[in-house]
Write a protein that holds these residues in place. Structure first.
Motif, short mmCIF file in Angstrom:
data_model
loop_
_atom_site.label_atom_id
_atom_site.label_comp_id
_atom_site.label_asym_id
_atom_site.label_seq_id
_atom_site.Cartn_x
_atom_site.Cartn_y
_atom_site.Cartn_z
N UNK A 171 29.37 40.63 39.13
CA UNK A 171 28.58 41.86 38.97
C UNK A 171 29.28 43.04 39.64
N UNK A 172 30.06 42.76 40.70
CA UNK A 172 30.74 43.83 41.43
C UNK A 172 32.09 44.17 40.83
N UNK A 173 32.46 43.49 39.74
CA UNK A 173 33.72 43.84 39.05
C UNK A 173 34.93 43.12 39.60
N UNK A 174 34.73 41.95 40.17
CA UNK A 174 35.86 41.17 40.71
C UNK A 174 36.32 40.14 39.68
N UNK A 175 37.54 39.64 39.88
CA UNK A 175 38.03 38.47 39.15
C UNK A 175 37.66 37.27 40.00
N UNK A 176 37.11 36.22 39.36
CA UNK A 176 36.67 35.06 40.14
C UNK A 176 37.42 33.79 39.72
N UNK A 177 37.99 33.16 40.74
CA UNK A 177 38.60 31.83 40.55
C UNK A 177 37.64 30.84 41.20
N UNK A 200 30.80 33.33 33.77
CA UNK A 200 31.64 34.50 34.02
C UNK A 200 32.89 34.23 34.82
N UNK A 201 33.05 33.00 35.35
CA UNK A 201 34.27 32.72 36.13
C UNK A 201 35.49 32.95 35.24
N UNK A 202 36.54 33.55 35.81
CA UNK A 202 37.73 33.86 35.00
C UNK A 202 38.67 32.67 34.93
N UNK A 203 38.79 31.95 36.05
CA UNK A 203 39.73 30.83 36.09
C UNK A 203 39.07 29.67 36.83
N UNK A 204 39.23 28.46 36.28
CA UNK A 204 38.69 27.27 36.94
C UNK A 204 39.83 26.33 37.32
N UNK A 205 39.76 25.78 38.51
CA UNK A 205 40.79 24.83 38.95
C UNK A 205 40.09 23.58 39.48
N UNK A 206 40.51 22.43 38.98
CA UNK A 206 39.91 21.17 39.43
C UNK A 206 40.62 20.73 40.71
#
Ligand SMILES: NC(=O)c1ccc[n+]([C@@H]2O[C@H](COP(=O)([O-])OP(=O)(O)OC[C@H]3O[C@@H](n4cnc5c(N)ncnc54)[C@H](OP(=O)(O)O)[C@@H]3O)[C@@H](O)[C@H]2O)c1
Length: 350
Positions: A196-202, A218-224
């Protein structure tokens, strides 16, 4: 002349249901009848409508959190309820208002006192919320956001506010990159607030399926973090070597890995300990990136009100996993303990 000391909604019962821990184990939880408490001057009586469970509540129940607590006690720290009785002198609320108690009672703004941190937290050592009625000081609740259900609003006092506070202390700005560990209650709020604050989220998770669900939020990148042996390196890689501005550290013993992901001047909000309480870090890990590391302890009432305003404006909906009735409260704890299962908050409806 008789003075009317309290104002109450019609016909309150004399006794109520409470989920009480008779021993420090999940098997020790029992539904009992207790007297409905009465508010004194400056206090209000709440009819609790929903309570959401936290990892902390499990730790309290298994005596891994508050060693001096004695049985029997009522667990539960997060709730949403309706004001049903006002103690003398209360003008902050009216009968029928929907409110959520603050977890650290008395902490209104700035820093709490050590006494508040140690002795004024709901669900240990103060009375827990898993009961039909609860008395709290009128100053220690905030209005529940109008757009949320009772179950949704019950997730805000700890999980929501901790995520909000972690990002606030990190000075979150538009364009920042935020690393969120796992897909627990705090993590999903951090994801939603950061987006909501305009960040990129991993976001990291032990499950590809949960990562897919986080991306849908909305997460931009997911890492297992299970299958990606060197996940800090993967974070560095996807940020072009720069690293992240803020880490919401829920693992605890994963702090050395988190420090390996921070950008120059980055911030690590140490929130949790799901992977363990101990960590060994190299001092160079702090010096080289000039990293800031800060312990987070939920948040103040002022921050809670600001968060609720943001929730309202952005239409943020807390993610619920399952809702159990109070009669099945022990099953709700068992479900939470199962760990890998839930995605979002486990709630008990009262
Ligand atoms: N300091 C504070 O004020 C504060 C406030 C609230 C919570 N906390 C603490 O923060 C932590 C998270 O709380 P929560 O309520 O969000 O818990 P939760 O809903 O039970 O979520 C826990 C999640 O952590 C992830 N996880 C488990 N092991 C992990 C590991 N080794 N590395 C990385 N992630 C791991 C899992 O995600 P996946 O299933 O996706 O792998 C799991 O779903 C707990 O330690 C809690 O006590 C602290």
């Amino acid at each position: 002349m008789s003075v009317k000391k309290t104002t109450k909604s019609a016909a309150l019962p004399v006794t109520m249901r409470a989920l009480q821990a008779q021993a420090f184990s999940l098997d020790g939880l029992q539904l009992v009848q207790r007297p409905v408490p009465q508010p004194r001057r400056g206090e209000i009586l709440l009819r609790i409508r929903a309570a959401s469970l936290n990892y902390r509540d499990l730790a309290v129940l298994t005596q891994n959190y508050y060693p001096t607590l004695a049985t029997p006690f009522v667990p539960g720290s997060d709730a949403c309820g309706e004001v049903v009785e006002l103690g003398e002198g209360v003008d902050r609320w009216k009968i029928g208002d929907r409110v959520t108690p603050t977890y650290t009672q008395g902490w209104h703004d700035g820093l709490p006192t050590p006494e508040m941190r140690a002795k004024r937290t709901l669900g240990a050592p103060l009375e827990g919320v898993l009961q039909d009625y609860l008395v709290v000081p009128s100053e220690d609740v905030v209005a529940a956001p109008a757009g949320l259900t009772d179950a949704e609003a019950s997730t805000l006092p700890i999980a929501g506010l901790t995520a909000w506070n972690a990002l606030s202390e990190g000075g979150l700005k538009v364009g920042d990159t935020v690393l969120v560990q796992g897909t627990g209650g705090v993590a999903l709020f951090a994801l939603q607030f950061a987006k909501a604050a305009g960040a990129t989220v991993i976001i990291t998770s032990s499950s590809d399926e949960k990562l897919a669900r986080a991306k849908a939020l909305g997460a931009d990148i997911g890492i297992n973090y299970r299958t990606s042996a060197d996940w800090p390196q993967a974070v560095k890689h996807v940020t072009g070597g720069r690293g992240v501005d803020i880490v919401v550290e829920t693992g605890g013993s994963t702090l050395p890995q988190s420090l390996a992901t921070v950008a120059f001047g980055g911030f690590v909000a140490v929130v949790g300990f799901v992977a363990g309480y101990e960590a060994k870090i190299g001092i160079r890990q702090l010096l080289a990136p000039m990293a800031r590391v800060q312990g987070i302890a939920v948040g103040s009432r002022a921050r809670f009100e600001r968060m609720n305003h943001a929730i309202q404006i952005h239409g943020i909906k807390p993610i619920l996993d399952r809702v159990f009735p109070l009669e099945h409260g022990a099953a709700a704890f068992n479900y939470l303990e199962g760990g890998a299962g839930h995605f979002g908050k486990v709630v008990v409806a009262l």
